[in-house]
Design a protein around this motif. Structure first.
Motif, PDB file in Angstrom:
ATOM      1  N   PHE A 229       0.901  -1.190  -0.060  1.00  0.00           N
ATOM      2  CA  PHE A 229       0.109   0.008   0.058  1.00  0.00           C
ATOM      3  C   PHE A 229       0.756   1.308   0.056  1.00  0.00           C
ATOM      4  O   PHE A 229       1.980   1.272   0.589  1.00  0.00           O
ATOM      5  CB  PHE A 229      -0.904   0.087   1.286  1.00  0.00           C
ATOM      6  N   THR A 230       0.288   2.272  -0.834  1.00  0.00           N
ATOM      7  CA  THR A 230       1.216   3.742  -0.531  1.00  0.00           C
ATOM      8  C   THR A 230       0.836   3.963   1.008  1.00  0.00           C
ATOM      9  O   THR A 230      -0.232   3.486   1.449  1.00  0.00           O
ATOM     10  CB  THR A 230       0.670   4.665  -1.330  1.00  0.00           C
ATOM     11  N   TRP A 231       1.642   4.989   1.475  1.00  0.00           N
ATOM     12  CA  TRP A 231       1.157   5.560   2.610  1.00  0.00           C
ATOM     13  C   TRP A 231      -0.390   6.031   2.894  1.00  0.00           C
ATOM     14  O   TRP A 231      -0.988   5.697   3.885  1.00  0.00           O
ATOM     15  CB  TRP A 231       2.141   6.847   3.292  1.00  0.00           C
ATOM     16  N   PRO A 232      -0.743   6.828   1.973  1.00  0.00           N
ATOM     17  CA  PRO A 232      -2.181   7.292   2.070  1.00  0.00           C
ATOM     18  C   PRO A 232      -3.321   6.173   1.971  1.00  0.00           C
ATOM     19  O   PRO A 232      -4.135   5.976   2.871  1.00  0.00           O
ATOM     20  CB  PRO A 232      -2.582   8.180   0.974  1.00  0.00           C
ATOM     21  N   ALA A 235      -3.190   4.278   5.322  1.00  0.00           N
ATOM     22  CA  ALA A 235      -4.054   5.070   6.477  1.00  0.00           C
ATOM     23  C   ALA A 235      -5.436   4.983   5.965  1.00  0.00           C
ATOM     24  O   ALA A 235      -6.197   4.688   7.117  1.00  0.00           O
ATOM     25  CB  ALA A 235      -3.406   6.413   6.505  1.00  0.00           C
ATOM     26  N   GLU A 236      -5.724   5.052   4.731  1.00  0.00           N
ATOM     27  CA  GLU A 236      -7.430   4.931   4.731  1.00  0.00           C
ATOM     28  C   GLU A 236      -7.934   3.740   4.981  1.00  0.00           C
ATOM     29  O   GLU A 236      -8.793   3.413   5.364  1.00  0.00           O
ATOM     30  CB  GLU A 236      -7.196   5.212   3.205  1.00  0.00           C
ATOM     31  N   THR A 237      -7.005   2.517   4.463  1.00  0.00           N
ATOM     32  CA  THR A 237      -7.656   1.148   4.781  1.00  0.00           C
ATOM     33  C   THR A 237      -7.716   1.113   6.153  1.00  0.00           C
ATOM     34  O   THR A 237      -8.769   0.553   6.751  1.00  0.00           O
ATOM     35  CB  THR A 237      -6.556   0.343   4.427  1.00  0.00           C
ATOM     36  N   ALA A 238      -6.476   1.468   7.142  1.00  0.00           N
ATOM     37  CA  ALA A 238      -6.996   1.319   8.543  1.00  0.00           C
ATOM     38  C   ALA A 238      -7.918   2.048   9.162  1.00  0.00           C
ATOM     39  O   ALA A 238      -8.762   1.732   9.965  1.00  0.00           O
ATOM     40  CB  ALA A 238      -5.636   1.529   9.176  1.00  0.00           C
ATOM     41  N   ALA A 239      -8.195   3.362   8.752  1.00  0.00           N
ATOM     42  CA  ALA A 239      -9.254   3.989   9.248  1.00  0.00           C
ATOM     43  C   ALA A 239     -10.904   3.625   8.751  1.00  0.00           C
ATOM     44  O   ALA A 239     -11.860   3.744   9.694  1.00  0.00           O
ATOM     45  CB  ALA A 239      -9.319   5.539   8.545  1.00  0.00           C
ATOM     46  N   VAL A 255      -0.307  -1.724  13.346  1.00  0.00           N
ATOM     47  CA  VAL A 255      -0.051  -1.631  11.892  1.00  0.00           C
ATOM     48  C   VAL A 255       0.061   0.170  11.755  1.00  0.00           C
ATOM     49  O   VAL A 255       1.217   0.424  11.063  1.00  0.00           O
ATOM     50  CB  VAL A 255      -1.000  -2.038  10.894  1.00  0.00           C
ATOM     51  N   GLU A 256      -0.729   0.923  12.345  1.00  0.00           N
ATOM     52  CA  GLU A 256      -0.625   2.331  12.020  1.00  0.00           C
ATOM     53  C   GLU A 256       0.838   2.834  12.662  1.00  0.00           C
ATOM     54  O   GLU A 256       1.675   3.420  12.134  1.00  0.00           O
ATOM     55  CB  GLU A 256      -1.643   2.815  12.565  1.00  0.00           C
ATOM     56  N   GLU A 257       1.044   2.124  13.766  1.00  0.00           N
ATOM     57  CA  GLU A 257       2.295   2.479  14.597  1.00  0.00           C
ATOM     58  C   GLU A 257       3.561   2.008  13.746  1.00  0.00           C
ATOM     59  O   GLU A 257       4.606   2.766  13.695  1.00  0.00           O
ATOM     60  CB  GLU A 257       2.254   1.835  15.905  1.00  0.00           C
ATOM     61  N   TRP A 258       3.574   0.791  13.183  1.00  0.00           N
ATOM     62  CA  TRP A 258       4.383   0.441  12.081  1.00  0.00           C
ATOM     63  C   TRP A 258       4.631   1.304  11.059  1.00  0.00           C
ATOM     64  O   TRP A 258       5.947   1.683  10.664  1.00  0.00           O
ATOM     65  CB  TRP A 258       4.016  -1.087  11.875  1.00  0.00           C
ATOM     66  N   SER A 259       3.789   1.629  10.408  1.00  0.00           N
ATOM     67  CA  SER A 259       3.625   2.635   9.390  1.00  0.00           C
ATOM     68  C   SER A 259       4.491   4.041   9.781  1.00  0.00           C
ATOM     69  O   SER A 259       5.500   4.605   9.016  1.00  0.00           O
ATOM     70  CB  SER A 259       2.566   3.034   8.754  1.00  0.00           C
ATOM     71  N   GLN A 310      10.147   8.367  -3.369  1.00  0.00           N
ATOM     72  CA  GLN A 310      10.558   7.296  -4.081  1.00  0.00           C
ATOM     73  C   GLN A 310      10.396   5.923  -3.195  1.00  0.00           C
ATOM     74  O   GLN A 310      10.116   5.155  -3.534  1.00  0.00           O
ATOM     75  CB  GLN A 310      12.292   7.207  -4.028  1.00  0.00           C
ATOM     76  N   CYS A 311      10.343   6.084  -1.678  1.00  0.00           N
ATOM     77  CA  CYS A 311      10.106   5.026  -0.788  1.00  0.00           C
ATOM     78  C   CYS A 311       8.540   5.174  -0.465  1.00  0.00           C
ATOM     79  O   CYS A 311       7.949   5.634   0.479  1.00  0.00           O
ATOM     80  CB  CYS A 311      10.816   5.077   0.622  1.00  0.00           C
ATOM     81  N   SER A 312       7.735   5.083  -1.428  1.00  0.00           N
ATOM     82  CA  SER A 312       6.203   5.548  -1.385  1.00  0.00           C
ATOM     83  C   SER A 312       5.522   4.256  -0.531  1.00  0.00           C
ATOM     84  O   SER A 312       4.358   4.598  -0.694  1.00  0.00           O
ATOM     85  CB  SER A 312       5.630   5.694  -2.612  1.00  0.00           C
ATOM     86  N   THR A 313       5.977   3.184  -0.175  1.00  0.00           N
ATOM     87  CA  THR A 313       5.305   2.133   0.359  1.00  0.00           C
ATOM     88  C   THR A 313       6.363   1.405   1.447  1.00  0.00           C
ATOM     89  O   THR A 313       7.564   1.886   1.427  1.00  0.00           O
ATOM     90  CB  THR A 313       5.154   0.857  -0.691  1.00  0.00           C
ATOM     91  N   PRO A 314       5.709   0.818   2.508  1.00  0.00           N
ATOM     92  CA  PRO A 314       6.576  -0.001   3.446  1.00  0.00           C
ATOM     93  C   PRO A 314       7.566  -0.749   2.835  1.00  0.00           C
ATOM     94  O   PRO A 314       8.623  -0.840   3.223  1.00  0.00           O
ATOM     95  CB  PRO A 314       5.424  -0.779   4.069  1.00  0.00           C
ATOM     96  N   ARG A 315       7.068  -1.698   1.772  1.00  0.00           N
ATOM     97  CA  ARG A 315       8.229  -2.709   1.113  1.00  0.00           C
ATOM     98  C   ARG A 315       9.304  -1.851   0.708  1.00  0.00           C
ATOM     99  O   ARG A 315      10.605  -2.312   0.786  1.00  0.00           O
ATOM    100  CB  ARG A 315       7.516  -3.264   0.185  1.00  0.00           C
ATOM    101  N   LYS A 316       9.205  -0.718   0.062  1.00  0.00           N
ATOM    102  CA  LYS A 316      10.352  -0.049  -0.692  1.00  0.00           C
ATOM    103  C   LYS A 316      11.341   0.431   0.360  1.00  0.00           C
ATOM    104  O   LYS A 316      12.294   0.660   0.368  1.00  0.00           O
ATOM    105  CB  LYS A 316       9.745   1.286  -1.433  1.00  0.00           C
ATOM    106  N   THR A 317      10.470   0.908   1.578  1.00  0.00           N
ATOM    107  CA  THR A 317      11.348   1.649   2.722  1.00  0.00           C
ATOM    108  C   THR A 317      11.909   0.438   3.451  1.00  0.00           C
ATOM    109  O   THR A 317      13.355   0.520   3.490  1.00  0.00           O
ATOM    110  CB  THR A 317      10.262   2.039   3.641  1.00  0.00           C
TER     111      THR A 317
END
Length: 333
Positions: A229-232, A235-239, A255-259, A310-317
């Motif tokens: 997921f992208t960061w937005p 956040a949207e899915t968790a919300a 998950v939100e804390e991990w993000s 460039q690191c727009s997702t958790p995996r890329k980060t």
């Protein structure tokens, strides 16, 4: 005498199916026909599919729920079924691809959702036969203010499911039989036995869909591609599940804390890139798995803003942190 026994929408209610088959005293020579929707919403879709796959003299018509799996169209019910079937899911969907859109013999026609009278079954639209959204729209346009079976004038009886008729089946003129009596919602599972056209029902043991929805909420959420997921999006899915039960809500908070932790690692990642870029030769940088970031750092073009793009997702980060030997947490279990 060989009978034809037609079962309404089962939706994974295997215990009720077994009870109903005992009630009608199913014999090995009897032809067993399902109107479709073997899966989704109930507790045991694998067992239901297994019965129809393994029992000789058995036919299952393509329902809109099978078609969703075949077409890869996923809502909550399909996500649950995929997890329920586990490693058997792919082969089960391959079997679903082989299902016919109708069944017909000398005595009866069976479709999942609908058919147009006066038109051979082989010439009917698949979307209408199995009850897709587009098929339903077309029927509404053809028969505004009424149902397709109100206009059924063919002599041969037709049996269908798809639309819950209530606790009792819909029977009209001895030619129209609607057998979806809401088994997965806690109502009844119904069978029609030919040649006598006798109706048999058993009461559902529970409102299975309500129970299954709650039981599988957390496993379905955990199966989502959180790392991609992208960061937005994350956040949207968790919300969306802010009102979820405690266990689910607690996991989503983790998950939100991990993000948040991953995104807060951007300054350390920039610092690491700058440090490594200063330690390596140009040739060594070219060989590094994070070469792009290192050259940006050396040229003064890497900051937190550009790194976040460039690191727009958790995996890329996480992947970049691994390239720099920086410890970061993975998705909570």
């Amino acid at each position: 005498m060989r009978r034809t026994i037609i079962i309404g929408d089962i939706h994974g209610c295997f215990d009720e199916l077994q009870e109903l088959l005992n009630t009608v005293d199913l014999q090995p020579e009897d032809l067993l026909v399902s109107v479709g929707d073997l899966v989704d919403r109930g507790p045991a879709p694998g067992a239901v599919v297994g019965l129809f796959r393994e029992r000789p003299n058995s036919v299952a018509v393509m329902g809109n729920h099978e078609r969703k799996h075949v077409r890869g169209i996923f809502s909550y019910a399909q996500e649950i079924t995929r997890l329920q079937l586990g490693e058997r899911y792919t082969e089960t969907v391959d079997w679903m691809r082989t299902l016919p859109y109708y069944f017909e013999n000398d005595h009866v026609r069976v479709v999942h959702a609908a058919m147009l009278p006066g038109i051979p079954l082989a010439d009917q639209k698949e979307e209408m036969l199995c009850g897709t959204t587009s098929g339903e729209r077309e029927l509404t346009a053809l028969f505004p203010g009424s149902h397709w079976h109100d206009h059924y004038t063919d002599t041969k009886p037709v049996v269908f499911g798809h639309h819950v008729t209530g606790h009792e089946p819909l029977i009209r003129d001895g030619r129209v039989f609607g057998l979806d009596t809401g088994a997965c919602h806690g109502w009844n599972l119904t069978a029609l036995c030919l040649p006598g056209f006798t109706v048999h029902s058993v009461k559902a043991h529970a409102d299975h869909w309500s129970i299954v929805k709650r039981q599988w909420q957390l496993p379905v959420l955990k199966a989502k591609p959180w790392r991609d997921f992208t960061w937005p999006e994350l956040a949207e899915t968790a919300a969306k599940f802010s009102a979820a039960p405690d266990a689910t809500r607690s996991w989503l908070e983790a998950v939100e804390e991990w993000s948040s932790e991953l995104q807060s690692s951007f300054p350390a990642l920039v610092t690491a890139a700058q440090r490594i870029a200063g330690e390596l030769t140009t040739d060594e940088m070219r060989q590094h798995p994070a070469a792009r970031f290192l050259f940006q750092a050396r040229n003064g073009r890497l900051d937190q803003t550009s790194l976040a793009r460039q690191c727009s997702t958790p995996r890329k980060t996480i992947d970049l942190a691994a390239m720099f030997d920086l410890p970061v947490r993975d998705l909570p279990e």
